[in-house]
Scaffold this motif. Structure first.
Motif, mmCIF file in Angstrom:
data_model
loop_
_atom_site.group_PDB
_atom_site.id
_atom_site.type_symbol
_atom_site.label_atom_id
_atom_site.label_comp_id
_atom_site.label_asym_id
_atom_site.label_seq_id
_atom_site.Cartn_x
_atom_site.Cartn_y
_atom_site.Cartn_z
ATOM 1 N N CYS A 53 0.613 -1.211 0.212
ATOM 2 C CA CYS A 53 0.125 0.133 -0.056
ATOM 3 C C CYS A 53 0.759 1.267 0.586
ATOM 4 O O CYS A 53 1.660 1.660 0.766
ATOM 5 C CB CYS A 53 -0.752 0.354 0.964
ATOM 6 N N ASP A 54 0.560 1.952 -0.571
ATOM 7 C CA ASP A 54 1.435 3.423 -0.756
ATOM 8 C C ASP A 54 0.171 4.416 -0.385
ATOM 9 O O ASP A 54 -1.120 4.766 -1.081
ATOM 10 C CB ASP A 54 1.940 3.868 -2.525
ATOM 11 N N VAL A 55 0.785 4.755 0.549
ATOM 12 C CA VAL A 55 -0.960 5.882 1.552
ATOM 13 C C VAL A 55 -0.441 7.326 0.276
ATOM 14 O O VAL A 55 -2.154 8.258 0.365
ATOM 15 C CB VAL A 55 -0.783 6.380 2.724
ATOM 16 N N VAL A 65 -7.845 -1.636 1.529
ATOM 17 C CA VAL A 65 -9.196 -1.360 2.076
ATOM 18 C C VAL A 65 -9.764 -3.227 1.698
ATOM 19 O O VAL A 65 -10.657 -3.592 2.465
ATOM 20 C CB VAL A 65 -9.632 -0.769 2.843
ATOM 21 N N SER A 66 -9.775 -2.869 0.684
ATOM 22 C CA SER A 66 -10.627 -4.340 -0.529
ATOM 23 C C SER A 66 -9.835 -5.494 0.140
ATOM 24 O O SER A 66 -10.898 -5.883 0.488
ATOM 25 C CB SER A 66 -10.567 -4.111 -2.129
ATOM 26 N N GLN A 67 -8.874 -5.755 -0.292
ATOM 27 C CA GLN A 67 -8.127 -7.103 -0.059
ATOM 28 C C GLN A 67 -8.353 -7.385 1.456
ATOM 29 O O GLN A 67 -8.813 -8.515 1.517
ATOM 30 C CB GLN A 67 -7.025 -6.682 -0.543
ATOM 31 N N VAL A 68 -8.122 -6.788 2.823
ATOM 32 C CA VAL A 68 -8.912 -6.678 4.244
ATOM 33 C C VAL A 68 -10.159 -7.478 3.626
ATOM 34 O O VAL A 68 -10.367 -7.846 4.877
ATOM 35 C CB VAL A 68 -8.106 -5.658 4.693
ATOM 36 N N ILE A 69 -10.970 -6.330 3.176
ATOM 37 C CA ILE A 69 -12.450 -6.674 3.279
ATOM 38 C C ILE A 69 -12.815 -7.902 3.218
ATOM 39 O O ILE A 69 -13.728 -8.892 3.481
ATOM 40 C CB ILE A 69 -13.608 -5.475 2.755
ATOM 41 N N SER A 70 -12.250 -8.302 1.753
ATOM 42 C CA SER A 70 -12.461 -9.644 0.463
ATOM 43 C C SER A 70 -11.600 -11.002 2.004
ATOM 44 O O SER A 70 -12.376 -11.809 1.848
ATOM 45 C CB SER A 70 -11.792 -9.843 -0.444
ATOM 46 N N ARG A 74 -13.995 -7.253 7.627
ATOM 47 C CA ARG A 74 -14.198 -6.174 8.633
ATOM 48 C C ARG A 74 -13.443 -5.405 8.728
ATOM 49 O O ARG A 74 -11.810 -6.044 9.293
ATOM 50 C CB ARG A 74 -14.698 -6.571 10.169
ATOM 51 N N ILE A 75 -12.693 -4.417 9.449
ATOM 52 C CA ILE A 75 -11.687 -3.628 9.529
ATOM 53 C C ILE A 75 -12.396 -3.358 11.611
ATOM 54 O O ILE A 75 -13.104 -2.270 11.546
ATOM 55 C CB ILE A 75 -11.040 -2.331 8.876
ATOM 56 N N ARG A 111 -6.101 9.870 3.500
ATOM 57 C CA ARG A 111 -6.717 9.285 2.645
ATOM 58 C C ARG A 111 -6.943 7.166 3.171
ATOM 59 O O ARG A 111 -8.380 7.173 2.839
ATOM 60 C CB ARG A 111 -5.914 8.596 1.415
ATOM 61 N N VAL A 112 -6.275 7.468 3.891
ATOM 62 C CA VAL A 112 -6.656 5.222 4.292
ATOM 63 C C VAL A 112 -7.306 5.439 5.477
ATOM 64 O O VAL A 112 -9.010 5.374 5.411
ATOM 65 C CB VAL A 112 -5.738 4.790 5.032
ATOM 66 N N THR A 113 -7.868 7.104 6.589
ATOM 67 C CA THR A 113 -8.867 7.194 6.969
ATOM 68 C C THR A 113 -10.081 7.352 6.070
ATOM 69 O O THR A 113 -11.449 6.473 6.383
ATOM 70 C CB THR A 113 -8.695 8.125 7.831
ATOM 71 N N ASN A 114 -10.229 8.438 5.278
ATOM 72 C CA ASN A 114 -11.269 7.992 4.652
ATOM 73 C C ASN A 114 -12.298 6.868 3.882
ATOM 74 O O ASN A 114 -13.530 6.474 3.898
ATOM 75 C CB ASN A 114 -11.581 8.971 3.663
ATOM 76 N N GLU A 115 -11.273 5.933 3.766
ATOM 77 C CA GLU A 115 -11.446 4.470 2.988
ATOM 78 C C GLU A 115 -12.261 3.795 4.096
ATOM 79 O O GLU A 115 -12.535 3.147 3.319
ATOM 80 C CB GLU A 115 -9.977 4.275 2.020
#
Length: 271
Positions: A53-55, A65-70, A74-75, A111-115
């Motif tokens: 991940c390049d922030v 984030v999509s990979q984590v959810i997949s 959840r996060i 960016r990460v927070t908004n996602e």
């Protein structure tokens, strides 16, 4: 939650230093941990899934984030740790270099927070821990731009925390003091060095290096993150060590002129 099933955690900038120590501490505390690094990791520490991940890249953040959810669905905890340093006179950096530093340390965090926020709202809760620094509340000569990014993180975090509490989400700050990491060695060099600052810059760099060499272990910060992440009634700020707590109290209660004088003495600056 019981200790074996605290939830899913994401730690940015987890290839080494504070990020890696934090990822390991959270894994030991019972979280399923996803760590990120800008470059593709060649291997993952036991129990930690590493993702690229390049922030500074919105698509890269969204993909991570999509990979984590997949994989996890959840996060529950986001630890924004990715960041760069810069030791130089403020005048020695162009505006473009300042923008680059802010793009990682501030806008990358945003960016990460908004996602992640929409996911936490749908879940009905979550916790975001932003890695700040003691220079988020004290001045630091010859790291003015880095210091200003941490001041920005403090203001953003405190304000956002009030906005998202109705959704069961808390935004907290962990504030390390000098920590034994490669931050000084990996720090960006100024893009327009000026000889007028050579001596003072060298003095400031030496002070930083000595303080880092004798500073806190990254694991101290990792444990502070676990405390912030698991506290039943969380505080906004978590100074990460005795040194950080001492600085926080000095900044609050010592008169400004006395604090200024002490700071210049510590930094070997003329009075």
């Amino acid at each position: 939650m019981n200790n074996k099933h605290r939830g899913v955690a994401v730690v940015t900038g987890a290839a080494g230093g504070i990020g890696l120590a934090t990822a390991k501490a959270l894994q030991s505390a019972g979280y399923r941990v996803f760590g990120t690094s800008r470059k593709a990791a060649t291997g993952s520490p036991p129990g930690i899934t590493m993702l690229s991940c390049d922030v500074t890249d919105a698509d890269s953040v969204a993909s991570m984030v999509s990979q984590v959810i997949s994989q996890a669905g959840r996060i529950d905890l986001l630890v924004n740790n990715a960041g760069n340093a810069l030791i130089a006179g403020a005048e020695e950096s162009s505006v473009e270099q300042a923008k680059t530093l802010f793009d990682v340390n501030v806008f990358g965090l945003i960016r990460v927070t908004n996602e992640v926020l929409p996911i936490m709202r749908r879940q009905g809760g979550g916790r975001i821990v932003n890695i700040s620094s003691v220079v988020g509340f004290v001045p630091s000569p010859f790291s003015a731009l880095y210091t200003s990014t941490k001041h920005a993180v403090e203001g953003y975090s405190e304000s956002l925390d009030h906005e998202v509490r109705p959704f069961g989400i808390r935004v907290l700050l962990v504030e390390p003091a000098f920590t034994r990491t490669a931050l000084d060695h990996n720090a960006t060099k100024p893009d327009r060095m000026m000889s007028v600052y050579d001596q003072a810059r060298a003095t400031a760099t030496a002070v930083w290096n000595r303080a880092i060499e004798t500073g806190d272990a990254p694991e101290v910060v990792g444990q502070a993150v676990v405390t912030a992440a698991t506290a039943t009634s969380p505080k906004l700020r978590y100074p990460a060590s005795k040194q950080a707590r001492r600085l926080y109290l000095l900044r609050r209660f010592v008169p400004a002129h006395a604090f200024d004088k002490s700071l210049r003495k510590q930094m070997n600056l003329p009075s």
